[in-house]
Design a protein around this motif. Structure first.
Motif, PDB file in Angstrom:
ATOM      1  N   ASN A  49    -172.620  64.597  90.630  1.00  0.00           N
ATOM      2  CA  ASN A  49    -171.187  64.409  90.468  1.00  0.00           C
ATOM      3  C   ASN A  49    -170.413  65.548  91.053  1.00  0.00           C
ATOM      4  O   ASN A  49    -169.298  66.144  90.575  1.00  0.00           O
ATOM      5  CB  ASN A  49    -170.677  64.316  88.978  1.00  0.00           C
ATOM      6  CG  ASN A  49    -171.114  63.109  88.521  1.00  0.00           C
ATOM      7  OD1 ASN A  49    -171.151  61.910  89.019  1.00  0.00           O
ATOM      8  ND2 ASN A  49    -171.738  63.145  87.147  1.00  0.00           N
ATOM      9  N   GLY A  50    -170.908  66.101  92.307  1.00  0.00           N
ATOM     10  CA  GLY A  50    -170.276  67.167  92.841  1.00  0.00           C
ATOM     11  C   GLY A  50    -170.722  68.650  92.656  1.00  0.00           C
ATOM     12  O   GLY A  50    -170.086  69.679  93.044  1.00  0.00           O
ATOM     13  N   GLU A  51    -171.598  68.884  91.631  1.00  0.00           N
ATOM     14  CA  GLU A  51    -171.934  69.867  91.216  1.00  0.00           C
ATOM     15  C   GLU A  51    -173.087  70.506  91.872  1.00  0.00           C
ATOM     16  O   GLU A  51    -173.628  71.760  91.561  1.00  0.00           O
ATOM     17  CB  GLU A  51    -172.413  69.850  89.651  1.00  0.00           C
ATOM     18  CG  GLU A  51    -171.150  69.712  88.877  1.00  0.00           C
ATOM     19  CD  GLU A  51    -171.508  69.632  87.327  1.00  0.00           C
ATOM     20  OE1 GLU A  51    -172.332  70.302  86.737  1.00  0.00           O
ATOM     21  OE2 GLU A  51    -170.572  69.004  86.678  1.00  0.00           O
TER      22      GLU A  51
ATOM     23  N   ASN B 185    -169.927  75.527  89.892  1.00  0.00           N
ATOM     24  CA  ASN B 185    -169.387  75.528  88.656  1.00  0.00           C
ATOM     25  C   ASN B 185    -168.147  74.503  88.580  1.00  0.00           C
ATOM     26  O   ASN B 185    -167.314  74.734  89.591  1.00  0.00           O
ATOM     27  CB  ASN B 185    -168.876  76.900  88.212  1.00  0.00           C
ATOM     28  CG  ASN B 185    -168.073  76.931  86.758  1.00  0.00           C
ATOM     29  OD1 ASN B 185    -167.220  75.941  86.469  1.00  0.00           O
ATOM     30  ND2 ASN B 185    -168.730  77.848  86.211  1.00  0.00           N
ATOM     31  N   PRO B 186    -168.175  73.370  87.565  1.00  0.00           N
ATOM     32  CA  PRO B 186    -167.073  72.527  87.787  1.00  0.00           C
ATOM     33  C   PRO B 186    -165.637  73.001  87.236  1.00  0.00           C
ATOM     34  O   PRO B 186    -164.676  72.346  87.588  1.00  0.00           O
ATOM     35  CB  PRO B 186    -167.651  71.520  86.874  1.00  0.00           C
ATOM     36  CG  PRO B 186    -168.781  71.982  85.952  1.00  0.00           C
ATOM     37  CD  PRO B 186    -169.413  73.363  86.821  1.00  0.00           C
ATOM     38  N   ASP B 187    -165.866  73.938  86.751  1.00  0.00           N
ATOM     39  CA  ASP B 187    -164.649  74.572  86.127  1.00  0.00           C
ATOM     40  C   ASP B 187    -164.006  75.491  87.076  1.00  0.00           C
ATOM     41  O   ASP B 187    -162.482  75.493  87.213  1.00  0.00           O
ATOM     42  CB  ASP B 187    -164.729  75.348  84.974  1.00  0.00           C
ATOM     43  CG  ASP B 187    -165.073  74.503  83.682  1.00  0.00           C
ATOM     44  OD1 ASP B 187    -164.797  73.360  83.674  1.00  0.00           O
ATOM     45  OD2 ASP B 187    -166.255  75.187  83.010  1.00  0.00           O
TER      46      ASP B 187
ATOM     47  N   TYR C  53    -165.125  75.940  90.584  1.00  0.00           N
ATOM     48  CA  TYR C  53    -165.448  75.460  92.038  1.00  0.00           C
ATOM     49  C   TYR C  53    -166.252  76.638  92.692  1.00  0.00           C
ATOM     50  O   TYR C  53    -165.971  76.505  93.988  1.00  0.00           O
ATOM     51  CB  TYR C  53    -164.367  74.717  92.468  1.00  0.00           C
ATOM     52  CG  TYR C  53    -163.756  73.689  91.911  1.00  0.00           C
ATOM     53  CD1 TYR C  53    -164.278  72.399  91.720  1.00  0.00           C
ATOM     54  CD2 TYR C  53    -162.596  73.751  91.105  1.00  0.00           C
ATOM     55  CE1 TYR C  53    -163.911  71.414  90.957  1.00  0.00           C
ATOM     56  CE2 TYR C  53    -161.958  72.763  90.126  1.00  0.00           C
ATOM     57  CZ  TYR C  53    -162.717  71.577  90.358  1.00  0.00           C
ATOM     58  OH  TYR C  53    -162.021  70.490  89.627  1.00  0.00           O
TER      59      TYR C  53
END
Length: 125
Positions: free
Chosen positions: A54-56, A87-89, A91
């Motif tokens: 998912n893009g991570e 990091n998804p928070d 980026y």
């Protein structure tokens, strides 16, 4: 080239290759700067680029050729992978993990033998 966008990396990002692993963006940037005078020519061609989890995570594979600043001008050449964890928070990249499609010992051997490949001059492209 030894140049990288430092602001894509978290300050405590983990960097690893087949020889060493350490934490810290500034140390990575310093290491790249120190390599700059040791690499006299290079070529890189993208082989593969995948965005996963998912893009991570971004997984890349690049054919890399590096000419070293030694009298016999050895060329290190092999497919070089990098897996980036994001990091998804924030980026920001939190892990930069390199892999080679040759063993570490084979990579070192390429330093001590005459080059078996050439790097095309940038001016001829």
């Amino acid at each position: 080239s030894g140049e990288v966008d430092r602001y894509i990396y978290d300050e405590q990002c983990t960097f690893a290759d087949p020889f060493v692993s350490f934490d810290g963006r500034d140390r990575f940037i310093d290491n790249l700067a120190n390599l700059g005078s040791f690499i006299t020519n290079y070529d890189a061609k993208m082989i593969n680029y995948n965005v996963e989890k998912n893009g991570e995570e971004v997984v890349t594979k690049v054919m890399v050729k590096l000419e070293l600043n030694l009298p016999w001008k050895p060329v290190l050449a092999w497919p070089w992978g990098v897996t980036y964890s994001i990091n998804p928070d924030t980026y920001l990249v939190t892990d930069h993990i390199e892999s080679w499609d040759v063993s570490a010992s084979e990579g070192v051997k390429q330093i001590f033998r005459p080059p078996t490949v050439k790097i095309r001059s940038k001016s001829s492209e």
